[in-house]
Design an enzyme around this catalytic site. Structure first.
Site, PDB file in Angstrom:
ATOM      1  N   THR A   9      -8.369   6.577  -1.929  1.00  0.00           N
ATOM      2  CA  THR A   9      -9.772   6.187  -2.124  1.00  0.00           C
ATOM      3  C   THR A   9     -10.697   7.367  -1.840  1.00  0.00           C
ATOM      4  O   THR A   9     -11.816   7.401  -2.340  1.00  0.00           O
ATOM      5  CB  THR A   9     -10.168   4.997  -1.225  1.00  0.00           C
ATOM      6  OG1 THR A   9      -9.836   5.280   0.139  1.00  0.00           O
ATOM      7  CG2 THR A   9      -9.458   3.724  -1.667  1.00  0.00           C
TER       8      THR A   9
ATOM      9  N   LYS B  44      -8.254  13.716   4.909  1.00  0.00           N
ATOM     10  CA  LYS B  44      -7.482  12.480   4.801  1.00  0.00           C
ATOM     11  C   LYS B  44      -6.478  12.459   5.950  1.00  0.00           C
ATOM     12  O   LYS B  44      -6.324  13.446   6.668  1.00  0.00           O
ATOM     13  CB  LYS B  44      -6.759  12.398   3.454  1.00  0.00           C
ATOM     14  CG  LYS B  44      -5.877  13.597   3.148  1.00  0.00           C
ATOM     15  CD  LYS B  44      -5.195  13.456   1.795  1.00  0.00           C
ATOM     16  CE  LYS B  44      -6.183  13.687   0.669  1.00  0.00           C
ATOM     17  NZ  LYS B  44      -6.375  12.522  -0.165  1.00  0.00           N
ATOM     18  N   ARG B  45      -5.827  11.341   6.117  1.00  0.00           N
ATOM     19  CA  ARG B  45      -4.761  11.240   7.115  1.00  0.00           C
ATOM     20  C   ARG B  45      -3.736  12.344   6.876  1.00  0.00           C
ATOM     21  O   ARG B  45      -3.415  12.671   5.741  1.00  0.00           O
ATOM     22  CB  ARG B  45      -4.108   9.861   7.001  1.00  0.00           C
ATOM     23  CG  ARG B  45      -2.947   9.599   7.924  1.00  0.00           C
ATOM     24  CD  ARG B  45      -2.545   8.134   7.874  1.00  0.00           C
ATOM     25  NE  ARG B  45      -2.152   7.711   6.539  1.00  0.00           N
ATOM     26  CZ  ARG B  45      -0.892   7.734   6.079  1.00  0.00           C
ATOM     27  NH1 ARG B  45       0.078   8.206   6.850  1.00  0.00           N
ATOM     28  NH2 ARG B  45      -0.603   7.308   4.870  1.00  0.00           N
TER      29      ARG B  45
ATOM     30  N   LYS C 289     -14.331   8.685  -3.655  1.00  0.00           N
ATOM     31  CA  LYS C 289     -15.581   9.026  -2.961  1.00  0.00           C
ATOM     32  C   LYS C 289     -16.065  10.415  -3.370  1.00  0.00           C
ATOM     33  O   LYS C 289     -17.262  10.643  -3.576  1.00  0.00           O
ATOM     34  CB  LYS C 289     -15.371   8.934  -1.451  1.00  0.00           C
ATOM     35  CG  LYS C 289     -15.059   7.525  -0.968  1.00  0.00           C
ATOM     36  CD  LYS C 289     -14.355   7.519   0.376  1.00  0.00           C
ATOM     37  CE  LYS C 289     -13.748   6.150   0.659  1.00  0.00           C
ATOM     38  NZ  LYS C 289     -12.803   6.155   1.783  1.00  0.00           N
TER      39      LYS C 289
ATOM     40  N   LYS D 124       1.126  14.104   1.700  1.00  0.00           N
ATOM     41  CA  LYS D 124      -0.223  14.444   1.220  1.00  0.00           C
ATOM     42  C   LYS D 124      -0.391  15.953   1.045  1.00  0.00           C
ATOM     43  O   LYS D 124      -1.362  16.412   0.469  1.00  0.00           O
ATOM     44  CB  LYS D 124      -1.274  13.876   2.171  1.00  0.00           C
ATOM     45  CG  LYS D 124      -1.273  12.338   2.184  1.00  0.00           C
ATOM     46  CD  LYS D 124      -2.304  11.786   3.159  1.00  0.00           C
ATOM     47  CE  LYS D 124      -2.248  10.273   3.255  1.00  0.00           C
ATOM     48  NZ  LYS D 124      -2.806   9.591   2.056  1.00  0.00           N
TER      49      LYS D 124
ATOM     50  N   HIS E  32       0.807  -1.227   0.000  1.00  0.00           N
ATOM     51  CA  HIS E  32       0.000   0.000   0.000  1.00  0.00           C
ATOM     52  C   HIS E  32       0.833   1.266   0.000  1.00  0.00           C
ATOM     53  O   HIS E  32       0.274   2.350   0.180  1.00  0.00           O
ATOM     54  CB  HIS E  32      -0.903   0.041   1.234  1.00  0.00           C
ATOM     55  CG  HIS E  32      -2.139  -0.780   1.107  1.00  0.00           C
ATOM     56  ND1 HIS E  32      -3.266  -0.347   0.452  1.00  0.00           N
ATOM     57  CD2 HIS E  32      -2.432  -2.023   1.548  1.00  0.00           C
ATOM     58  CE1 HIS E  32      -4.203  -1.282   0.504  1.00  0.00           C
ATOM     59  NE2 HIS E  32      -3.721  -2.303   1.153  1.00  0.00           N
TER      60      HIS E  32
END
Length: 832
Positions: free
Chosen positions: A664, A556-557, A668, A562, A368
Site C-alpha cells: 500500500t 516499509k517494514r 501512497k 522487500k 495477506h
C-alpha cells in the site's frame, strides 16, 4: 460550531464559531490542568484542543449509534492484530471539514496547528501495511456509510519505539499512553472474562446431550476502549474497539499475607503481559505462548461482544449471519472460527451442524502473504494446553474436514496431508480459516492468482467459489488531503473537490499534464514538500540534504523479501563508480530509508546497521561533492510517513517478484506524484496497467521466472559473483572492513545469505544478485528521465492522475458488494 444545551459544541455545515471554539479550548485547559493558556505547555494545549474537538465527535458518534439502533443494519467486525491509525486530531478535523477554520482560530490565539498536532503520539497499535490497511478500511467504511467495528488490542507499548544508536536499531518502549489519550473512551460495562489453561470436563445431560465445562483455568477481564473513526463530512462515526486486560482480582491479599508474594500479583502480571507489546519475540516458547494468548484474548472478547450486541435486539441466534460479518485480517484472528463455535455450542446450546452453518456464513478470511512463515502454525502442545476447549473444537472441525476431503478426492492421501488443519504436530490456522470461511480473498490480482495456482492450490481445487480478489487501497483523506495539503489544494483548485470521496475523479488531473504552467506548479509543490522533509532530516539526523537532488525513498517494514539490501548494495555500487570515475556526470541523489526490523530478526537488523554504516562513509566523503547522501529516518511511523510520501520523487517497490502480496506504500507514493521503480509484483502490476509502463521503471524477473527457479533449484549466485567484477567488489566490501573498519566480520551474515548455501535454504533466497544489473539499469533510466524536467513533471502528474483505482473506498465497496452485503446507515444531524 455552535453551542448545544449541555455546553458542548457541534458542527453545522458552513458554520464555525471561532470565538466559542477558543473559549472551549481555554475552558478545557482550566478544567484539565488548572492553568491559563499562557501557563499551559504545548502538550496540555493539544489535550485541550482535542477535547474540544471530541465534544463534536461525541455528538456525531451518538447520532450514529441512534441511527444504527433505528435502522438495524448488518455490520462488519473487522478483526485485526494491528490498527495503525496514526494521529487522530488532524485527521478528525479533515473529516469534520473544519481543519482550516480550526487552524485560523488557533493562529488567532498565537498557536500553530502544526506544533499542536505534533504533540500527539502515534497510537502504538500496529507496525506495517497490515495495520495501516485496517485503519484505511475503517475510515472508508465510515465515509461510505457502513456500520463497522474494528476489533484489536490496546497495546501499552506497541511494537517498540525505534532508536538508532551507533547505526544499530535499539528497541525502546513506545509509551504512547503516558500523557493519556483524549480520543478514547473506557467502556467497563462491556467487560468479558477470557479463560486460559485448565481442563475440560464432559457432563452428560438429561436430554442426552453432552455439556463441556471448562475448569481449573486462569482468567483475565477484557475491558474495551472505544476510539471514534470518522467518515468524511457525513456525521458517521464508527468504532474501533481496542481491548485492554485487567486481572479478575487486582491483588490477592490472602496470598500476600501468607507470604506468597508471587501469587499475590500473578493475575495482574498475566493481564499486563497480554497487552504490553505488539508481536512479542516468539523465538522462544514463552513468546509463542504469549502471542497465542493475545490472539485468543481479543478474538474471544470481540466475538462475545458481537453476539451479545446482536442478542439485545434479536431473539433467534440463527439470524446472526443476517446482521453480523466477521472479517479475519490475516491468520492472527482465525481462532475466531473456533471461538464462535464454542459460544454457539456451549453458551447457546446449538447442535454442531447448526453452529457450523452459522459460523461459516459469518466468517470470511483475507490472506495477506505468500510467505510460508506468516501462515501461522501452532504446536499442538501449546495450543491444547492454553486453549483446551478451543482445541477440542478444532480437532472436530479437522475430523469432519478430512472426511470432506476424502469424499471430494477419494484415495488421495497427499491432499489430506497438505490440507489437514491438524497435521505434523501443528494447528494450521490458514487451513482453519479457509475450511470455515465463506470467502477467501487475496489483496492484489497477482497475489490471488499465486494463491490459487501455487500456495493454496489444493484448497482452490476444493473450493473454487470461495476464492476472490480485493486489491488493497488507501484513504486519500489522510494521505493527500491531510498529508500533502499543498497538492490537495492544487488538485481541488483544478478539478474540484469530488476526488475527496471519489478518487476516480482525480483522473481529470491528466488534462493538465502538458500544460507548462500546471507542470511548474505541480513540481514546485513537490519542491516545497522536499524542503519540509529536508528540514526534518536536518533536525532529526543532523544531515544536510539537497532538496534539488532526486529524493529516492524506500520506507516499509524491513524484511529480506522487500530487498532493502538490494537498494543499499546498489548505493555502494554507485559510490564505487563515483570514486573510480569522478569526471562522470551524475545527478545528485538522496537515498532515504525508513523501517523497523522485528526484534528477533537478525539479518533485518543487520541490514539497518549496513545502511547506516554506508551512510556514515558516503555522507562524510567530501571528494564526491555531496552527489550521494544516504539517510535512515528513525522510528518510521504514520506521522512522518505523510511528509515522506509528499516529498518523494522515486518510490522503491523492489520486492522479489511473487513475494509481496500487494503493498500500500506504493499507492501512497503514487497518489503524491512519486514515480515507481519496481518489480512486477503485488499491486505494482495493476499500477502499471493504470499509468502505463512509460511512467514507471520496471525491472527484474517476473513472478513466473522466480517461481520456476525456486522449483528447479537452478539459480547459482556464486556464478554471478565470480563473473561480475562490480558485484564482487560490492560484496567483498561487506567482509573486508570497508564499512566496518573495527570489525570486518560484522556483515558476514549478509554476505553469507547471498552466497553461502550452508547459511540459508539456498543462497540468495530473494534473487538480489540476479536482479542487480536490471535494477541498476532502471536507476540509470530514472536519472535520464529526471534530467528532462518536462518529462518528469508529466510522469509525476500522470501517477497522481491514475491513482484513482487505489482508494480504499473502492476496495471496501467491493467487500460490501461481494462478501459482507452490508446495509447503508444514514446519520441525520441533530441537536442532541
Amino acid at each position: 460550531m455552535r453551542v448545544n444545551t449541555e455546553g458542548g459544541i457541534y458542527l453545522k455545515k458552513d458554520v464555525f464559531d471561532k470565538e466559542h471554539f477558543k473559549e472551549e479550548v481555554r475552558d478545557h485547559v482550566k478544567k484539565l490542568y488548572r492553568k491559563t493558556m499562557d501557563e499551559a505547555s504545548d502538550q496540555e494545549i493539544f489535550q485541550a484542543v482535542s477535547y474540544a474537538v471530541k465534544d463534536v465527535v461525541i455528538n456525531q458518534w451518538m447520532e450514529t449509534q441512534h441511527a444504527m439502533k433505528k435502522d438495524d443494519p448488518k455490520v462488519v467486525y473487522y478483526m485485526s492484530m494491528e490498527f495503525l491509525v496514526g494521529r487522530a486530531l488532524g485527521n478528525n478535523l479533515i473529516n469534520l471539514t473544519c481543519y482550516k477554520e480550526v487552524a485560523e482560530a488557533l493562529e488567532e490565539m498565537g498557536l500553530d496547528i502544526n506544533v499542536i498536532e505534533d504533540q500527539e503520539p502515534d497510537p502504538a497499535l500496529g507496525n506495517g501495511g497490515l495495520g495501516r490497511l485496517a485503519a484505511c478500511f475503517m475510515e472508508s467504511l465510515a465515509t461510505l456509510g457502513y456500520g463497522a467495528y474494528g476489533c484489536g488490542i490496546r497495546y501499552h507499548y506497541g511494537m517498540f519505539r525505534q532508536e538508532i544508536i551507533d547505526g544499530f536499531q535499539v528497541e525502546r518502549p513506545d509509551d504512547w499512553l503516558k500523557e493519556g489519550y483524549p480520543f478514547e473512551l473506557r467502556r467497563p460495562e462491556y467487560t468479558f472474562e477470557i479463560k486460559f489453561g485448565g481442563y475440560v470436563r464432559a457432563e452428560n445431560m438429561a436430554d442426552g446431550r453432552t455439556k463441556f465445562v471448562h475448569e481449573g483455568y486462569q482468567a483475565v477481564r477484557a475491558i474495551p476502549y472505544d476510539m471514534p473513526i470518522l467518515g468524511y463530512n457525513n456525521h458517521m462515526v464508527n468504532t474501533l474497539i481496542i481491548w485492554d486486560a485487567e486481572p479478575m482480582e487486582r491483588f490477592e491479599l490472602d496470598s500476600f499475607d501468607k507470604g506468597d508474594y508471587r501469587k499475590a500479583v500473578e493475575q495482574e502480571n498475566l493481564a499486563r503481559n497480554l497487552v504490553d507489546v505488539l508481536y512479542p519475540n516468539d523465538n522462544h516458547i514463552s513468546g509463542k505462548e504469549l502471542r497465542l494468548k493475545q490472539q485468543y484474548f481479543f478474538v474471544s472478547a470481540s466475538v462475545q461482544r458481537a453476539v451479545e450486541r446482536f442478542k439485545k435486539t434479536h431473539e433467534d441466534i440463527h439470524d446472526l449471519p443476517k446482521k453480523v460479518a466477521f472479517q479475519l485480517n490475516d491468520t492472527h484472528p482465525t481462532v475466531a472460527v473456533a471461538e464462535l463455535m464454542r459460544y454457539l455450542l456451549d453458551e447457546e446450546g446449538l447442535d454442531w451442524d447448526d453452529a457450523w452453518e452459522i459460523t461459516t456464513q459469518v466468517c470470511a478470511y483475507t490472506n495477506h502473504t505468500i510467505m510460508a512463515e506468516a501462515l501461522e502454525k501452532w504446536p499442538i502442545e501449546i495450543f491444547s494446553r492454553l486453549l483446551p476447549r478451543i482445541y477440542q473444537i478444532v480437532e472436530e472441525i479437522n475430523r469432519r474436514f478430512i472426511l470432506r476431503i476424502q469424499e471430494k478426492f477419494p484415495g488421495d492421501q497427499g491432499k489430506i496431508n497438505r490440507m489437514a488443519i491438524v497435521q505434523d504436530g501443528q494447528v494450521k490456522m490458514a487451513h482453519l480459516a479457509i475450511a470455515a470461511g465463506h470467502s477467501v480473498n487475496g489483496v492484489a490480482r497477482l497475489h490471488t492468482e499465486i494463491l490459487k495456482n501455487q500456495e493454496l492450490r489444493d484448497f482452490y481445487e476444493m473450493f473454487p467459489g470461495k476464492f476472490n480478489n480485493k486489491t488493497n487501497g488507501i484513504t486519500q483523506r489522510r494521505f493527500l488531503l491531510h498529508g500533502n495539503q499543498l497538492l490537495a489544494n492544487w488538485v481541488t483548485d483544478h478539478i474540484g473537490p469530488e476526488w475527496i470521496t471519489d478518487l476516480s475523479k482525480i483522473e481529470k488531473v491528466s488534462l493538465f499534464v502538458d500544460d507548462e504552467k500546471a507542470q511548474h506548479e505541480f513540481m514546485n509543490i513537490k519542491y516545497q514538500n522536499k524542503l519540509r522533509l529536508a528540514k526534518y532530516i536536518k533536525e532529526h539526523n543532523g544531515i544536510d540534504v539537497n532538496p534539488r537532488s532526486i529524493f529516492d525513498v524506500q520506507v516499509k517494514r524491513l524484511h529480506e523479501y522487500k530487498r532493502q539490501l538490494l537498494n543499499i548494495l546498489h548505493i555502494m555500487y554507485l559510490y564505487n563508480d563515483l570514486k573510480e570515475h569522478p569526471e562522470r556526470e551524475f545527478y545528485p541523489r538522496t537515498f532515504i530509508f525508513g523501517a523497523k526490523a522485528a526484534a528477533g530478526y537478525k539479518n533485518a537488523k543487520l541490514t539497518i546497521k549496513l545502511i547506516n554504516s554506508v551512510a556514515e562513509v558516503i555522507n562524510n566523503d567530501k571528494s564526491i561533492q555531496d552527489k550521494i547522501k544516504v539517510v535512515f529516518i528513525e522510528d518510521y511511523r504514520v506521522s512522518n510517513a505523510e511528509w515522506i510520501f509528499a516529498a518523494a520523487d522515486v518510490s522503491e517497490q523492489i520486492s522479489t517478484a511473487s513475494k509481496e502480496a500487494s503493498g500500500t506504500g506504493n499507492m501512497k507514493f503514487m497518489l503524491n506524484g512519486a514515480v515507481t521503480i519496481g518489480t512486477m509484483d503485488g499491486a505494482n502490476v495493476e499500477m502499471v496497467e493504470e499509468v502505463g509502463k512509460d511512467n514507471m521503471f520496471i525491472f527484474g524477473m517476473s513472478s513466473d521466472e522466480v517461481i520456476a527457479h525456486e522449483r528447479n533449484r537452478d539459480y547459482n549466485p556464486m556464478q554471478i559473483f565470480n563473473n561480475d567484477q562490480d558485484i564482487r567488489k560490492v560484496l567483498m566490501q561487506l567482509i573486508n572492513g570497508f564499512y566496518s573498519p573495527n570489525n570486518s566480520e560484522l556483515f558476514r551474515d549478509l554476505y553469507n545469505s547471498l552466497l553461502n548455501t550452508q547459511c540459508t535454504q539456498y543462497a540468495d533466497t530473494y534473487f538480489i544478485l540476479a536482479d542487480f544489473h536490471s535494477y541498476a539499469n532502471a536507476q540509470k533510466a530514472i536519472e535520464e528521465a529526471y534530467r528532462d524536467e518536462k518529462r518528469w513533471a508529466k510522469m509525476s502528474m500522470l501517477n497522481t492522475a491514475h491513482s484513482g483505482k487505489f482508494s480504499s473506498d473502492r476496495t471496501i465497496q467491493e467487500y460490501v458488494d461481494e462478501i459482507w452485503h452490508l446495509d447503508k446507515v444514514v446519520v441525520e444531524q441533530e441537536n442532541l
